[in-house]
Design a protein around this motif. Structure first.
Motif, short mmCIF file in Angstrom:
data_model
loop_
_atom_site.label_atom_id
_atom_site.label_comp_id
_atom_site.label_asym_id
_atom_site.label_seq_id
_atom_site.Cartn_x
_atom_site.Cartn_y
_atom_site.Cartn_z
N LEU A 56 0.81 -1.21 -0.06
CA LEU A 56 -0.10 0.11 -0.06
C LEU A 56 0.98 1.28 0.10
CD1 LEU A 56 -2.74 -1.03 2.79
CD2 LEU A 56 -2.94 -1.29 0.30
N PRO A 57 0.53 2.34 -0.72
CA PRO A 57 1.21 3.59 -0.72
C PRO A 57 1.36 4.12 0.80
CG PRO A 57 -0.77 3.60 -2.15
CD PRO A 57 -0.94 2.45 -1.34
N ILE A 58 2.81 4.33 1.18
CA ILE A 58 3.03 4.90 2.51
C ILE A 58 1.95 5.89 3.09
CG2 ILE A 58 4.86 6.28 2.19
CD1 ILE A 58 4.76 4.17 5.07
N GLY A 59 2.05 6.94 2.31
CA GLY A 59 0.96 7.95 2.82
C GLY A 59 -0.36 7.73 3.22
N THR A 60 -1.17 6.97 2.32
CA THR A 60 -2.51 6.40 2.51
C THR A 60 -2.50 5.47 3.60
OG1 THR A 60 -2.85 6.71 0.19
CG2 THR A 60 -4.49 5.40 1.58
N ALA A 61 -1.45 4.57 3.78
CA ALA A 61 -1.49 3.74 4.93
C ALA A 61 -1.27 4.27 6.11
CB ALA A 61 -0.40 2.53 4.68
N TYR A 62 -0.40 5.10 6.27
CA TYR A 62 -0.26 6.08 7.38
C TYR A 62 -1.31 6.72 7.88
CZ TYR A 62 1.86 8.56 11.13
OH TYR A 62 2.25 9.00 12.45
N ALA A 63 -1.89 7.41 7.03
CA ALA A 63 -3.17 8.12 7.17
C ALA A 63 -4.33 7.22 7.72
CB ALA A 63 -3.50 8.92 6.11
N ILE A 97 -13.54 10.12 10.15
CA ILE A 97 -14.05 8.94 9.44
C ILE A 97 -14.21 9.09 7.91
CG2 ILE A 97 -15.86 7.30 9.28
CD1 ILE A 97 -16.14 7.69 12.33
N LEU A 98 -14.69 9.92 7.47
CA LEU A 98 -15.03 10.23 6.30
C LEU A 98 -13.83 10.55 5.43
CD1 LEU A 98 -18.39 12.52 6.39
CD2 LEU A 98 -18.16 10.06 5.53
N SER A 99 -12.95 11.24 5.98
CA SER A 99 -11.68 11.63 5.29
C SER A 99 -10.81 10.12 5.12
CB SER A 99 -10.72 12.46 6.32
OG SER A 99 -11.40 13.76 6.19
N VAL A 100 -10.89 9.50 6.06
CA VAL A 100 -10.09 8.08 5.85
C VAL A 100 -10.57 7.32 4.87
CG1 VAL A 100 -9.58 5.91 7.38
CG2 VAL A 100 -9.37 8.22 8.37
N VAL A 101 -11.99 6.99 4.85
CA VAL A 101 -12.70 6.35 3.87
C VAL A 101 -12.50 6.92 2.58
CG1 VAL A 101 -15.05 5.58 3.18
CG2 VAL A 101 -14.61 5.42 5.53
N GLY A 102 -12.68 8.29 2.50
CA GLY A 102 -12.35 8.83 1.18
C GLY A 102 -10.89 8.47 0.80
N LEU A 103 -9.78 8.47 1.50
CA LEU A 103 -8.47 7.87 1.16
C LEU A 103 -8.48 6.55 0.57
CD1 LEU A 103 -6.29 9.80 3.92
CD2 LEU A 103 -6.19 10.07 1.54
N LYS A 104 -9.24 5.84 1.47
CA LYS A 104 -9.32 4.50 0.93
C LYS A 104 -9.82 4.22 -0.50
CE LYS A 104 -10.57 -0.08 0.92
NZ LYS A 104 -10.56 -0.58 -0.30
#
Length: 108
Positions: A56-63, A97-104
């Motif tokens: 997984l991309p590090i930026g997305t995974a960490y977020a 929560i919406l931000s995390v779901v959006g990143l996924k």
């Protein structure tokens, strides 16, 4: 599969934060056990995060990992430690929560 590993890593992040909260109010041997729980959860969380970031991309995974930890820790605070659940706290928790779901959804 790595998304599941990442979610589990985030849950262990909640575990180590909760252990710190419990250790703060404990003394003696009980506090020691909570600190041991903190170290175990921290180690497992980090190892799973390392595994998840192999694909997984590090930026997305960490977020996502920190988002799960933050949301979970706030919920533990509300339900276990009886912290306030006022409108603004719940509102910003929902936006997180919406931000995390959006990143996924926007990640590979």
């Amino acid at each position: 599969m790595n998304w599941i590993i990442l979610i589990i890593a985030g849950l262990f992040e909640v575990g180590f934060a909760a252990c710190l909260g419990k250790a703060k109010h404990a003394t003696g041997t009980t506090a020691t056990w909570w600190y041991i729980g903190f170290m175990v959860c921290l180690t497992i969380s980090m190892l799973l995060l390392i595994k998840a970031t192999q694909t997984l991309p590090i930026g997305t995974a960490y977020a996502v990992w920190t988002g799960i930890g933050a949301v979970g820790t706030v919920l533990v605070g509300i339900f276990v430690f009886k912290e306030a659940a006022d409108f603004w706290r719940v509102f910003f928790l929902a936006t997180l929560i919406l931000s995390v779901v959006g990143l996924k959804f926007v990640s590979n």
